[in-house]
Design an enzyme around this catalytic site. Structure first.
Site, PDB file in Angstrom:
ATOM      1  N   HIS A   1       4.723  -9.159  91.848  1.00 28.70           N
ATOM      2  CA  HIS A   1       3.925  -8.087  91.213  1.00 28.70           C
ATOM      3  C   HIS A   1       4.530  -7.658  89.867  1.00 28.70           C
ATOM      4  CE1 HIS A   1       0.943  -4.609  92.090  1.00 28.70           C
ATOM      5  NE2 HIS A   1       1.068  -4.787  90.779  1.00 28.70           N
TER       6      HIS A   1
ATOM      7  N   ARG B   1      -5.104  -7.535  92.687  1.00 28.68           N
ATOM      8  CA  ARG B   1      -4.642  -6.915  93.927  1.00 28.68           C
ATOM      9  C   ARG B   1      -4.724  -7.926  95.073  1.00 28.68           C
ATOM     10  NH1 ARG B   1      -2.467  -3.779  91.254  1.00 28.68           N
ATOM     11  NH2 ARG B   1      -2.704  -1.522  91.116  1.00 28.68           N
TER      12      ARG B   1
HETATM   13  P1  NDP Z   1     -10.662  -1.813  83.998  1.00 32.80           P
HETATM   14  O1  NDP Z   1     -11.161  -0.689  84.830  1.00 32.80           O
HETATM   15  O2  NDP Z   1     -10.448  -1.587  82.538  1.00 32.80           O
HETATM   16  O3  NDP Z   1     -11.635  -3.065  84.152  1.00 32.80           O
HETATM   17  C1  NDP Z   1     -12.221  -3.424  85.353  1.00 32.80           C
HETATM   18  C2  NDP Z   1     -13.226  -4.544  85.095  1.00 32.80           C
HETATM   19  O4  NDP Z   1     -13.708  -5.026  86.364  1.00 32.80           O
HETATM   20  C3  NDP Z   1     -14.437  -4.092  84.304  1.00 32.80           C
HETATM   21  O5  NDP Z   1     -14.857  -5.138  83.459  1.00 32.80           O
HETATM   22  C4  NDP Z   1     -15.478  -3.864  85.414  1.00 32.80           C
HETATM   23  O6  NDP Z   1     -16.791  -4.018  84.986  1.00 32.80           O
HETATM   24  C5  NDP Z   1     -15.134  -4.995  86.341  1.00 32.80           C
HETATM   25  N1  NDP Z   1     -15.669  -4.759  87.693  1.00 32.80           N
HETATM   26  C6  NDP Z   1     -15.367  -3.761  88.554  1.00 32.80           C
HETATM   27  N2  NDP Z   1     -16.055  -3.899  89.699  1.00 32.80           N
HETATM   28  C7  NDP Z   1     -16.817  -5.010  89.548  1.00 32.80           C
HETATM   29  C8  NDP Z   1     -17.740  -5.681  90.384  1.00 32.80           C
HETATM   30  N3  NDP Z   1     -18.040  -5.226  91.605  1.00 32.80           N
HETATM   31  N4  NDP Z   1     -18.340  -6.793  89.906  1.00 32.80           N
HETATM   32  C9  NDP Z   1     -18.066  -7.243  88.667  1.00 32.80           C
HETATM   33  N5  NDP Z   1     -17.190  -6.669  87.823  1.00 32.80           N
HETATM   34  C10 NDP Z   1     -16.560  -5.557  88.264  1.00 32.80           C
HETATM   35  O7  NDP Z   1      -9.299  -2.301  84.686  1.00 32.80           O
HETATM   36  P2  NDP Z   1      -8.037  -3.010  84.009  1.00 32.80           P
HETATM   37  O8  NDP Z   1      -8.514  -4.184  83.247  1.00 32.80           O
HETATM   38  O9  NDP Z   1      -7.186  -2.014  83.309  1.00 32.80           O
HETATM   39  O10 NDP Z   1      -7.217  -3.461  85.299  1.00 32.80           O
HETATM   40  C11 NDP Z   1      -7.777  -4.345  86.259  1.00 32.80           C
HETATM   41  C12 NDP Z   1      -6.901  -4.378  87.493  1.00 32.80           C
HETATM   42  O11 NDP Z   1      -5.708  -5.107  87.207  1.00 32.80           O
HETATM   43  C13 NDP Z   1      -6.388  -3.032  87.975  1.00 32.80           C
HETATM   44  O12 NDP Z   1      -7.368  -2.349  88.741  1.00 32.80           O
HETATM   45  C14 NDP Z   1      -5.188  -3.412  88.806  1.00 32.80           C
HETATM   46  O13 NDP Z   1      -5.583  -3.631  90.131  1.00 32.80           O
HETATM   47  C15 NDP Z   1      -4.753  -4.743  88.202  1.00 32.80           C
HETATM   48  N6  NDP Z   1      -3.429  -4.640  87.578  1.00 32.80           N
HETATM   49  C16 NDP Z   1      -2.439  -5.505  87.997  1.00 32.80           C
HETATM   50  C17 NDP Z   1      -1.186  -5.450  87.424  1.00 32.80           C
HETATM   51  C18 NDP Z   1      -0.144  -6.435  87.807  1.00 32.80           C
HETATM   52  O14 NDP Z   1       0.987  -6.338  87.319  1.00 32.80           O
HETATM   53  N7  NDP Z   1      -0.427  -7.403  88.638  1.00 32.80           N
HETATM   54  C19 NDP Z   1      -0.870  -4.476  86.368  1.00 32.80           C
HETATM   55  C20 NDP Z   1      -1.982  -3.645  85.997  1.00 32.80           C
HETATM   56  C21 NDP Z   1      -3.216  -3.733  86.588  1.00 32.80           C
HETATM   57  P3  NDP Z   1     -17.601  -2.797  84.263  1.00 32.80           P
HETATM   58  O15 NDP Z   1     -16.736  -2.336  83.134  1.00 32.80           O
HETATM   59  O16 NDP Z   1     -18.833  -3.465  83.815  1.00 32.80           O
HETATM   60  O17 NDP Z   1     -17.772  -1.747  85.276  1.00 32.80           O
END
Ligand code: NDP
Length: 312
Positions: free
Chosen positions: A275, A227
């Site tokens: 995007h 993002r």
């Molecule tokens: P998930 O919810 O599956 O994974 C999120 C990851 O981030 C988890 O490993 C989580 O850790 C970690 N995390 C969250 N907060 C923290 C923090 N404060 N410190 C450290 N680690 C953190 O999300 P996705 O993988 O499905 O998607 C990730 C992002 O990708 C989406 O939110 C979206 O914004 C973006 N996206 C972009 C697209 C594009 O085309 N550019 C398309 C699709 C998504 P834990 O599991 O340990 O909580």
């Protein structure tokens, strides 16, 4: 028991989504506008894709909000989305693989200096650069969820030493993983390239700032596929100007579409995409959304619910 499609789809989007949703949701009444609702058949489910703020206000019979997108930060920021209705997000293996392809393209292009060669070609400059092996290029993947895990594994398979970071400890094959805020400096210190796949939350907003850039190896690259709000844009431009950062690959921006006057467009050390790192594919996503619709009808638990307290 009608299903509202709350989107900002354009004509091309509808052409792709409408047949896929009709096919996946046979027997359901799909409404492209809430004005199509009729008395006695209330809207119980909303399938949403970047809906305008307020699109889900005043729907008293709503029992499920299913996002067709993976990221839900905008939905959670809309105070009119009912807090007591389960919110599920899109988790699609096809999207994870698409994201891994984009991450691999960006890392390979940075590692093998393809962006520098593209510039050299534009300038008609014949300038071979020294070649590094993949195992000499440290990659940090921030976020080890659906997308991050898939990308980290793909990069490791291509020979890169990959370090991953998440909030809770997780194991990923062939990837050294760390968890928690205290581990971030150690993760960044090993990175020539950092790939961002974190969700946008109060904790992660602005994480890519001057302090973070200073922790990376000099001349490192940032690949932001998550993002725009993760990046402090002025700090990024300063870090590129000072040489602390060598290049940035950016797919996402604070304001989208990126305004034509924005300095990123013409910056020689920025490669940008509109995007598209991992687009939701209606052919697979419609069927995934339909699984949660059927779960509601059958009284089964939903898949991929968002934890509102965490913000993802
Ligand atoms: P998930 O919810 O599956 O994974 C999120 C990851 O981030 C988890 O490993 C989580 O850790 C970690 N995390 C969250 N907060 C923290 C923090 N404060 N410190 C450290 N680690 C953190 O999300 P996705 O993988 O499905 O998607 C990730 C992002 O990708 C989406 O939110 C979206 O914004 C973006 N996206 C972009 C697209 C594009 O085309 N550019 C398309 C699709 C998504 P834990 O599991 O340990 O909580």
């Amino acid at each position: 028991m009608a299903i509202l499609l709350a989107t900002q789809f354009d004509a091309d989007d509808w052409t792709a989504w409408w047949p896929a949703l009709q096919q996946a949701l046979q027997g359901e009444r799909l409404l492209r506008d809430r004005a199509e609702a009729v008395p006695g058949d209330p809207i119980t489910i909303a399938l949403v894709a970047n809906p305008p703020n307020g699109a889900l206000a005043d729907l008293p019979d709503l029992r499920l909000v299913q996002s067709l997108w993976a990221g839900v930060d905008k939905l959670l920021a809309d105070s009119t989305v009912p807090r007591d209705v389960p919110l599920a997000r899109m988790v699609d293996p096809a999207m994870n693989e698409a994201m891994a392809e984009t991450a691999l393209w960006a890392v390979l292009s940075l590692h093998r200096d393809h962006f520098a060669y593209a510039r050299a070609q534009r300038d008609r400059r014949w300038q071979p650069l020294s070649q590094r092996r993949a195992d000499e290029v440290g990659v940090a993947v921030l976020g080890l969820g659906q997308m991050g895990r898939t990308c980290a594994r793909r990069l490791a398979r291509n020979g890169y030493p990959v370090v991953g970071w998440s909030s809770r400890a997780v194991e990923v094959d062939d990837v050294v993983t760390h968890a928690g805020a205290a581990a971030l400096p150690q993760v960044l210190a090993q990175a020539d390239i950092v790939v961002n796949l974190l969700p946008l939350t109060d904790e992660t907003r602005g994480l890519f700032n001057a302090g973070t850039f200073a922790l990376l190896r000099r001349g490192a690259a940032v690949v932001n596929l998550a993002r725009g709000g993760h990046v402090v844009e002025a700090d990024l431009l300063d870090a590129l100007a000072s040489g602390q950062l060598g290049h940035a690959v950016l797919d996402v921006f604070d304001t989208e579409p990126l305004p034509g006057t924005h300095p990123f467009w013409s910056h020689p050390a920025i490669t940008l995409l509109p995007h598209v790192a991992a687009q939701t594919d209606p052919r697979s996503a419609a069927a995934i959304a339909a699984r949660n619709v059927r779960a509601l009808r059958d009284g089964r638990p939903f898949e991929h619910l968002v934890d509102r307290s965490r913000g993802y």
